[in-house]
Write an enzyme that holds these catalytic residues in place. Sequence first.
Site, PDB file in Angstrom:
ATOM      1  CB  CYS A   2       4.705   5.545   7.626  1.00 34.75           C
ATOM      2  SG  CYS A   2       4.209   3.899   7.111  1.00 34.75           S
ATOM      3  NE  ARG A  27       3.905  11.332   5.749  1.00 33.26           N
ATOM      4  CZ  ARG A  27       4.999  11.735   5.120  1.00 33.26           C
ATOM      5  NH1 ARG A  27       5.169  13.023   4.855  1.00 33.26           N
ATOM      6  NH2 ARG A  27       5.921  10.886   4.742  1.00 33.26           N
ATOM      7  CD1 TRP A  74      -1.591   4.373   3.609  1.00 34.73           C
ATOM      8  CD2 TRP A  74      -0.001   3.206   2.566  1.00 34.73           C
ATOM      9  NE1 TRP A  74      -2.048   4.072   2.342  1.00 34.73           N
ATOM     10  CE2 TRP A  74      -1.100   3.356   1.682  1.00 34.73           C
ATOM     11  CE3 TRP A  74       1.108   2.499   2.121  1.00 34.73           C
ATOM     12  CZ2 TRP A  74      -1.104   2.834   0.398  1.00 34.73           C
ATOM     13  CZ3 TRP A  74       1.108   1.972   0.841  1.00 34.73           C
ATOM     14  CH2 TRP A  74       0.004   2.143  -0.003  1.00 34.73           C
ATOM     15  CG  ASN A  98       7.800   6.731   5.354  1.00 35.73           C
ATOM     16  OD1 ASN A  98       7.075   5.894   4.836  1.00 35.73           O
ATOM     17  ND2 ASN A  98       8.113   7.869   4.750  1.00 35.73           N
ATOM     18  N   GLY A  99       9.047   3.584   5.064  1.00 35.76           N
ATOM     19  CA  GLY A  99       9.827   3.020   3.971  1.00 35.76           C
ATOM     20  C   GLY A  99       9.660   1.517   3.902  1.00 35.76           C
ATOM     21  CD  GLU A 479      -6.931  14.523 -11.478  1.00 27.59           C
ATOM     22  OE1 GLU A 479      -7.061  15.059 -10.361  1.00 27.59           O
ATOM     23  OE2 GLU A 479      -6.136  13.584 -11.685  1.00 27.59           O
ATOM     24  CE  LYS A 483      -8.217  14.691  -7.626  1.00 26.35           C
ATOM     25  NZ  LYS A 483      -7.156  13.733  -7.976  1.00 26.35           N
ATOM     26  CD  GLU A 486      -7.122   9.890  -6.123  1.00 26.15           C
ATOM     27  OE1 GLU A 486      -5.925   9.860  -5.799  1.00 26.15           O
ATOM     28  OE2 GLU A 486      -7.695  10.942  -6.462  1.00 26.15           O
ATOM     29  CG  HIS A 502     -10.317   1.608 -31.454  1.00 26.38           C
ATOM     30  ND1 HIS A 502      -9.908   0.936 -32.581  1.00 26.38           N
ATOM     31  CD2 HIS A 502     -10.515   2.892 -31.824  1.00 26.38           C
ATOM     32  CE1 HIS A 502      -9.840   1.775 -33.603  1.00 26.38           C
ATOM     33  NE2 HIS A 502     -10.206   2.974 -33.164  1.00 26.38           N
ATOM     34  CE  LYS A 601      -1.817  15.844  -0.818  1.00 25.36           C
ATOM     35  NZ  LYS A 601      -2.833  16.087  -1.852  1.00 25.36           N
TER      36      LYS A 601
END
Length: 606
Positions: A2, A27, A74, A98-99, A479, A483, A486, A502, A601
Amino acid sequence: MCGIVGILGGKSVATDLVDALRRLEYRGYDSAGIATVENGHLDRRRAEGKLRNLETRLIAEPLSGRTGIGHTRWATHGRPIERNAHPHMSAKVSVVHNGIIENFRELKERLTAKGHVFETDTDTEAVVHLITDGMQNGLDSISAVREALDQLRGAFALGIIFAGEDDLMIAARQGSPLAIGHGRGEMYLGSDAIALAPFTDAITYLEEGDWAVMRRAGAEVFDRDGAPVTRPLVKSVASSLLVDKGNHRHFMAKEIHEQPEVISHTLSNYLDMANGRVSIPDLGIDLATVPRVTISACGTAYYAGLVGKYWIERYARVPVEIDIASELRYREAPLPEGGLALFVSQSGETADTLATLRYARANGQRIASIVNVRTSTIARESDAVLPTLAGPEIGVASTKAFTCQLSALACLAIALGRARGAISEEQEQELVSALIEVPRLISTMLVDETPYVELAHLLSKARDVLYLGRGLSYPLALEGALKLKEISYIHAEGYAAGELKHGPIALIDEAVPVIVVAPEDDLLEKTISNVQEVAARGGQIVLISNADPEKIGCELAAHIKIPDAHPLTYPLISAVPVQLLAYHTAVLMGTDVDQPRNLAKSVTVE
């Protein structure tokens, strides 16, 4: 997560609040709102979705107060609908947060029993009613906040305004970052100095447990015990930074193309290019005798740390333990006496990473951090900082911050290797020369993105995508998969190529693209055998490599050629293709590239 802003201004603040919130869009958020004090009363406007929806609301129903707070939410508690959007308010007080208030259910039950009526599903509303309850019991605004803060458990950054108090705003910080901006006859509040950049470059960062009484004439800061404290006034560089897309369609595209420049800046901070030497900040520990390096991070920064593990063990011959920050401290890992703990974070505010840093400090470790924000909490709580010079990264999916983290880690590995005698002066010069070449090599890869546009048509049709790599390429496979999922929302997984038999090989058929990161190194032959196993099962192979495709011995769906380079630098170079593949696939699919759904973010709460 947030975003919080606040302004004690000399004129109507609504437009400036929205502009400040726009600078915090990176963010991630799902709703937005502002509240102001108008003629002694509190009023607010909120909207689901993007800031443009809030702006439309404000055109139809303007706010004119000179004191206000704003928020991009958020969602954590309650669906992302207008009713749950911030600011939350009663007739007496309005709050942005925020939190996570961990004991909000207990507070809600107690306050409901006293007659308070809750209208949302959020944890934040408990703060509103808690402060209101104190004021109804005869406390003034400041005392009511102080009493409420003592009852809150969890992580929070708070901005609070009051009916009938045009020249008062209260800020509080526990576990989530918060900055106060100083102007001429005006004061500002923000989750991030970037939000305040248009108004001021004079910033005070609240420390853990701090709360502040803000008026237009200035701010008084108190610690968690209520004692007045002095926090330094620092000059923020955020105001000199241009945060726009330039000629690019998305911030992510711009940031991918900025990598040659920002990698060069980061390397210049650590390399004596004329003499082929590495010079890192004094970590306050004898590098020659470090018994172990413990690396911890989250998300993309964790994958950077995983590359760092390979580099440090290979070039410095120091054992490295690495774990996700949210796991390391909870398993109560034993840490060796005299050990070095290294924390990697773009924002320097990642809650799990910060908590693990404190665990490592309590266990006697020397603390070093690799961060992009030198004024961040992680940086301030470290014994030494290895900064990345990436500049603001607005796209939620990290690109240039990742490669700058890799650049700093490579320099640290070389420095450790020289200090321990694991590499010679000539080898150091060879490795430095290899790093110096990286910006130029990446520039050549950004000239033509046509192959990625074409490949996007293949990937966009897939339900599942596998990424494979060995050695230093394994973290790049992880990564790459991160990406893609996401920003395109396609399910993707990264695997060590040797693990194919495996389990993952069961997933492969003609509908599954397999992205193989396989530069021409000592492990190429091993990777080729895995590629042939994929081909035998009809998988569509996309090879990212500088090797001759003829060596692979099977049909490829595509070959993305990377330049020849020193093996040390292949993770930096291979990062660009996996970024571009994800980017162009997401663009083709029409997703929100810079602000993908459900993501933030900077993850400033657990």
